[in-house]
Design an enzyme around this catalytic site. Structure first.
Site, mmCIF file in Angstrom:
data_model
loop_
_atom_site.group_PDB
_atom_site.id
_atom_site.type_symbol
_atom_site.label_atom_id
_atom_site.label_comp_id
_atom_site.label_asym_id
_atom_site.label_seq_id
_atom_site.Cartn_x
_atom_site.Cartn_y
_atom_site.Cartn_z
ATOM 1 N N SER A 121 -6.246 1.693 -8.946
ATOM 2 C CA SER A 121 -5.505 0.438 -8.904
ATOM 3 C C SER A 121 -4.034 0.622 -9.233
ATOM 4 O O SER A 121 -3.267 -0.335 -9.175
ATOM 5 C CB SER A 121 -6.125 -0.564 -9.895
ATOM 6 O OG SER A 121 -6.234 0.003 -11.180
ATOM 7 N N HIS A 142 -8.624 0.080 -2.468
ATOM 8 C CA HIS A 142 -8.652 -0.593 -3.754
ATOM 9 C C HIS A 142 -9.378 -1.930 -3.664
ATOM 10 O O HIS A 142 -8.879 -2.898 -3.098
ATOM 11 C CB HIS A 142 -7.220 -0.804 -4.268
ATOM 12 C CG HIS A 142 -7.173 -1.501 -5.587
ATOM 13 N ND1 HIS A 142 -6.157 -2.356 -5.934
ATOM 14 C CD2 HIS A 142 -8.019 -1.471 -6.650
ATOM 15 C CE1 HIS A 142 -6.376 -2.823 -7.147
ATOM 16 N NE2 HIS A 142 -7.505 -2.299 -7.597
ATOM 17 N N GLU A 154 -7.076 -3.556 -0.798
ATOM 18 C CA GLU A 154 -5.801 -2.935 -0.442
ATOM 19 C C GLU A 154 -6.082 -1.555 0.162
ATOM 20 O O GLU A 154 -6.788 -0.745 -0.447
ATOM 21 C CB GLU A 154 -4.915 -2.773 -1.678
ATOM 22 C CG GLU A 154 -4.376 -4.081 -2.225
ATOM 23 C CD GLU A 154 -3.529 -3.887 -3.473
ATOM 24 O OE1 GLU A 154 -2.478 -4.536 -3.571
ATOM 25 O OE2 GLU A 154 -3.929 -3.102 -4.362
ATOM 26 N N ASN A 192 -1.506 -5.350 -8.296
ATOM 27 C CA ASN A 192 -1.347 -4.979 -9.695
ATOM 28 C C ASN A 192 0.110 -4.932 -10.135
ATOM 29 O O ASN A 192 0.412 -5.134 -11.311
ATOM 30 C CB ASN A 192 -2.037 -3.647 -9.982
ATOM 31 C CG ASN A 192 -3.432 -3.853 -10.526
ATOM 32 O OD1 ASN A 192 -3.623 -4.566 -11.504
ATOM 33 N ND2 ASN A 192 -4.407 -3.257 -9.888
#
Length: 285
Positions: A121, A142, A154, A192
């Site tokens: 992440s 991800h 992702e 993130n």
């Protein structure tokens, strides 16, 4: 390798994320092997998979046939030699050296065509791929917690990732019923990097005594967020969240806006990792 050539998927790490990823791969019809060195973690993953599917049936999202397909396709192992696959997804701790070590071992056991996908992440894919033979087949995939429910994935291309590798993973995400978003390689990628301040600023408010955990969470929920930052950290895992923040702090050359919280570090040191440990910012029965 193209999507139609992927028949067997290996998932490394049977924690919360790995279990969820393996579950949806098996539900989608792929022969899926979930690996972990910890036998107890594997046993827990088995029961959690059944519980998740049963909840899906109760809610009308899955059928008994879906359950049979998923459980027939899913196997569990503590033997890396079983991981001879077309695609391998790692979902282990957020440490570069661990991810590289795993991929190096798996690369030596599999052909150069096997795609190696990381569920990281925050760690740049370019860094992970740098030590791996045929880095063109290393890609980021991800998922978000809980992986069997959250739609977003992702797909991250490192500097050496082949375009066809990223496209295959995008196609796979769609087959799994997910919504893939293509991202370039950068610490924290998209979600993130943006969301980090949701946690970091909430922790600063707590450190400064501006408000307590419950007040901050309730105010954020009243502002439209489904969960407050502390409730969400407990769900994700306080240790996981702290690792991601630390990784991004280092990757952005110790930019103060990503500085990890001492309060969060203390929680991690005490083993208060959130829901999975029974205690985090809140206490769970």
């Amino acid at each position: 390798m193209k999507l139609e050539e992927i028949k067997t998927i290996g998932v490394v790490g049977a924690g919360t994320m790995g279990q969820g990823i393996a579950q949806i791969c098996a539900q989608a019809g792929f022969k899926t092997i979930l690996f972990d060195i910890n036998a107890q973690v594997l046993e827990k993953a088995k029961s959690t998979t059944t519980q998740n599917i049963d909840k899906g049936i109760e809610r009308g999202k899955l059928t008994e046939e879906d359950k049979t397909i998923a459980l027939d396709n899913l196997s569990f192992t503590g033997d890396t030699l079983q991981l001879s696959c077309h695609l391998i997804i790692e979902a282990v701790v957020e440490r570069l050296e661990v991810k590289q070590s795993i991929f190096k071992e798996l690369a030596s056991m599999n052909p150069a065509e096997t795609i190696l996908a990381s569920n990281t992440s925050s760690i740049p894919i370019t860094q992970i791929a740098a030590a791996i033979p045929h880095p063109e087949r290393v890609v980021g995939m991800h998922f978000f917690n809980p992986a069997h429910i959250m739609k977003l994935v992702e797909v991250i291309s490192g500097a050496a990732t082949a375009p066809e590798t990223a496209e295959t993973i995008k196609a796979l995400a769609l087959k799994l019923g997910k919504t893939p978003v293509m991202a370039k390689d950068s610490p924290g990628f998209i979600v993130n990097r943006v969301a980090r301040h949701f946690y970091v600023e909430a922790l600063k408010l707590l450190e400064e005594g501006v408000a307590d955990v419950e007040t901050i969470d309730k105010l954020m929920q009243a502002s439209g967020f489904k969960m407050g930052p502390f409730e969400l950290m407990d769900l994700i895992g306080v240790d996981t969240n702290y690792s991601v923040t630390t990784s991004m702090f280092e990757a952005f050359h110790y930019d103060s806006k990503f500085r990890p919280s001492r309060i969060q570090q203390q929680k991690v040191d005490a083993g208060h990792h959130g829901r999975k440990s029974g205690k985090g910012f809140y206490t769970y029965a």
